[in-house]
Design a protein around this motif. Structure first.
Motif, PDB file in Angstrom:
ATOM      1  N   GLU A 191      40.520  45.775  41.187  1.00 13.52           N
ATOM      2  CA  GLU A 191      41.289  47.051  41.643  1.00 13.52           C
ATOM      3  C   GLU A 191      41.782  46.985  43.074  1.00 13.52           C
ATOM      4  N   ASP A 192      40.757  46.136  44.039  1.00 13.27           N
ATOM      5  CA  ASP A 192      40.950  46.034  45.328  1.00 13.27           C
ATOM      6  C   ASP A 192      42.286  45.208  45.575  1.00 13.27           C
ATOM      7  N   VAL A 193      42.566  44.032  44.952  1.00 12.64           N
ATOM      8  CA  VAL A 193      43.440  43.170  44.900  1.00 12.64           C
ATOM      9  C   VAL A 193      44.913  43.654  44.255  1.00 12.64           C
ATOM     10  N   LEU A 194      44.590  44.313  43.290  1.00  6.61           N
ATOM     11  CA  LEU A 194      45.683  44.951  42.507  1.00  6.61           C
ATOM     12  C   LEU A 194      46.531  45.942  43.670  1.00  6.61           C
ATOM     13  N   CYS A 195      45.452  46.579  44.328  1.00  7.01           N
ATOM     14  CA  CYS A 195      46.145  47.739  45.360  1.00  7.01           C
ATOM     15  C   CYS A 195      46.738  46.894  46.489  1.00  7.01           C
TER      16      CYS A 195
END
Length: 443
Positions: free
Chosen positions: A45-49
Motif C-alpha cells: 500500500e505504501d508504494v502504491l500511494c
C-alpha cells in the motif's frame, strides 16, 4: 491473527521488492525523460500511494499483465499541480521524499495520510526545505495534512544533517534537482545511500567525498542541479527489512533451512545481518552480484542457538527498522542483549521502542526500556509467549510481523490485535511464511 509454535521452516523464498528503492524508482522515473521499466516493484500500500501521487503530478504509470511497471516521466521541473489532495497512506518515506520534490516545483499541493502518518512529524524535512524558497503550512508539530507551495525560483541547499536520516538527506537532494547550482548535504554518520545510487544511475552528477569537521570525519554529498534524467530499467532487489522476518524466524527454529533469493545487501542496510552473525546466527551469503546499482545476494539460513550481544549505537542507522524483530531474536538468545541509539524508534509508525517493550512483557520476557535503549534478557530457548491479551500493534506493520515471528518460536501461541497493516510493506507475508511451514491463523 495468532502465531502458533512451529517446529522448523524450510524452502526457498523470493521476497517482495525493497520498499525504499521502489519509492525512489517511481519518483525518479516520474522526473526522467522517456520510459522507465521497473521489475520487482513492491506492490504494498505504501508504494502504491507513491505511484498514485506521481500520477496525480502528471507522470504516466502503468502495470502490465506480467507485473512489470512502466513510467513515462515529465522531466526535472516538469511536474504539474495536482487536482486533488494527495493521500500518502501510511508512508512516511513516500511523504517526506515527495515534499522534497514538490519544494522546488512551482505548484501548490496538499498532502495527507492515514491516522498514523498524520501523527508523525514532518518539520525535520520541511525546515531545511524552506531554505530553497518553498512555503509549508502544517498542523501543530509540522504534522499532516500539510500544504506545500513550491518555489518558483528554487535555491540550491547547503545542509548538515543534525541527526542521521536518509529521508531528510534524500528530500534535500530531490529538492536540489530542480535548483540551479550545487546542492550540498553533510552527514556525520553514514545513512542509507539508495537515493545517491539511483540518482547517479538515472544520469545525475553526484559526488561523495570525506571531509573533516571539528576533528571528525564526515561525508559530503554534492548534487549538480537541473540535470536531464533519462528513463532506465530498474530491477528492485528483495527488501532486507522484509527479509528480516523469515530470516529471524528460521534462525530461532532448530532444524530450519531456508534460502532467501536476491536480497539487497546495501552496506547501509546490513546492520541486522552483522548483529545476527555476531550472535552466532548461521547465515551463508551466496551468489553476490549487482543489479541496478545495488548489491544483492542470496542468503542460506539455518536454525540454531543465539547468544546475547551489545549492539552499538553507531549501528542504528543501518538497521533502525529491524530492531523490533531483533528484539524477538534476543528473547530466545542465551544471555542479555543490549540495544542502544534507538531514539528514532519513538517517531516511527508507532513508538516502536515502547510498543516492543510492552509486548515482550506481556509474553513473559524481562526487559529494560530506556529513553533510547532496550535490554532484553534472553531465555536460551523458546520464550514463554501465551500473552493473555492481544499484542497492541498500534497499526504498525513491523510490530505485527515481529510478534508473529516471536509466536512461531515461543512455547505458547502469540496473538496480535490487527494484522491488516502488514499489507503496507509485505502484502504476501502470511502466505509466504505458511509456505515455509509457519502456523499462522486468522484468530
Amino acid at each position: 491473527m495468532t502465531a502458533q509454535p512451529t517446529e522448523a521452516l524450510s524452502g526457498t523464498l523470493r521476497l517482495p521488492g525493497d520498499k525504499s528503492i521502489s519509492h525512489r524508482a517511481l519518483m525518479l522515473g516520474g522526473l526522467a525523460v522517456g520510459e522507465t521499466t521497473i521489475d520487482g516493484l513492491l506492490e504494498g500500500e505504501d508504494v502504491l500511494c507513491t505511484a498514485a501521487a506521481m500520477r496525480a503530478l502528471g507522470a504516466e504509470i502503468e502495470r502490465d499483465e506480467n507485473g512489470q511497471w512502466h513510467v513515462w516521466g515529465r522531466g526535472v521541473g516538469g511536474l504539474g499541480e495536482p487536482d486533488n489532495v494527495i493521500d500518502m497512506g501510511n508512508s512516511g518515506t513516500g511523504a517526506r521524499l515527495l515534499l522534497g520534490i514538490l519544494a522546488s516545483h512551482p505548484l501548490t499541493a496538499v498532502l495527507t495520510g492515514d491516522a498514523s502518518l498524520r501523527g508523525r512529524p514532518m518539520a525535520r524535512v520541511t525546515d531545511p526545505l524552506a531554505a530553497c524558497g518553498a512555503e509549508f503550512i502544517a498542523r501543530t508539530g509540522g504534522r499532516l495534512p500539510l500544504t506545500v507551495v513550491g518555489s518558483r525560483d528554487p535555491l540550491p541547499l547547503d545542509y548538515e544533517l543534525p541527526v542521521p536520516s536518509a529521508q531528510v538527506k534524500s528530500a534535500v537532494l530531490l529538492a536540489g534537482l530542480n535548483a540551479p547550482g550545487d546542492t550540498r548535504v553533510v552527514e556525520r554518520e553514514a545513512t542509507r545511500d539508495h537515493s545517491e545510487r539511483m540518482l547517479a544511475y538515472f544520469g545525475a552528477t553526484i559526488r561523495r567525498s570525506e571531509i573533516e569537521i571539528e576533528g571528525c570525519m564526515a561525508s559530503e554529498i554534492v548534487l549538480s542541479g537541473q540535470p536531464e534524467l533519462t528513463g532506465r530499467p530498474v530491477r528492485v532487489p528483495a527488501d532486507p527489512s522484509s527479509a528480516a522476518f523469515p530470516l529471524v524466524a528460521a534462525l530461532l527454529l532448530p532444524g530450519s533451512q531456508t534460502r532467501l533469493i536476491g536480497v539487497g545487501m546495501n552496506p547501509q542496510r546490513s546492520g541486522l545481518l552483522t548483529t545476527l552473525q555476531e550472535m552466532g546466527g548461521d547465515i551463508e551469503i551466496t551468489n553476490a552480484r549487482e543489479e541496478g546499482g545495488e548489491p544483492v545476494a542470496d542468503l542460506l539460513v539455518r536454525g540454531g542457538p543465539l547468544e546475547g550481544v551489545e549492539v552499538p549505537a553507531a549501528r542504528a542507522p543501518s538497521m533502525i527498522d529491524e530492531y523490533p524483530v531483533l528484539a524477538m531474536a534476543a528473547a530466545a538468545a542465551k544471555g542479555r542483549t543490549v540495544m542502544k541509539g534507538l531514539g528514532e524508534l519513538r517517531v516511527k509508525e508507532s513508538d516502536r521502542l515502547a510498543t516492543v517493550a510492552r509486548g515482550l512483557n506481556l509474553c513473559g520476557l524481562e526487559i529494560e526500556e530506556g529513553p533510547d535503549s532496550l535490554t532484553v534478557e534472553g531465555v536460551n530457548g523458546r520464550p514463554p509467549g501465551g500473552n493473555n491479551q492481544p499484542i497492541q500493534t498500534e497499526l504498525d506493520h513491523r510490530i505485527a510481523m515481529s510478534f508473529l515471528v516471536l509466536g512461531m518460536a515461543s512455547e505458547r501461541p502469540v496473538q496480535i490485535d490487527d494484522a491488516t497493516p502488514i499489507a503496507t510493506s509485505f502484502p504476501d507475508f502470511t502466505k509466504l511464511m505458511q509456505d515455509l511451514g509457519a502456523k499462522l491463523t486468522d484468530v
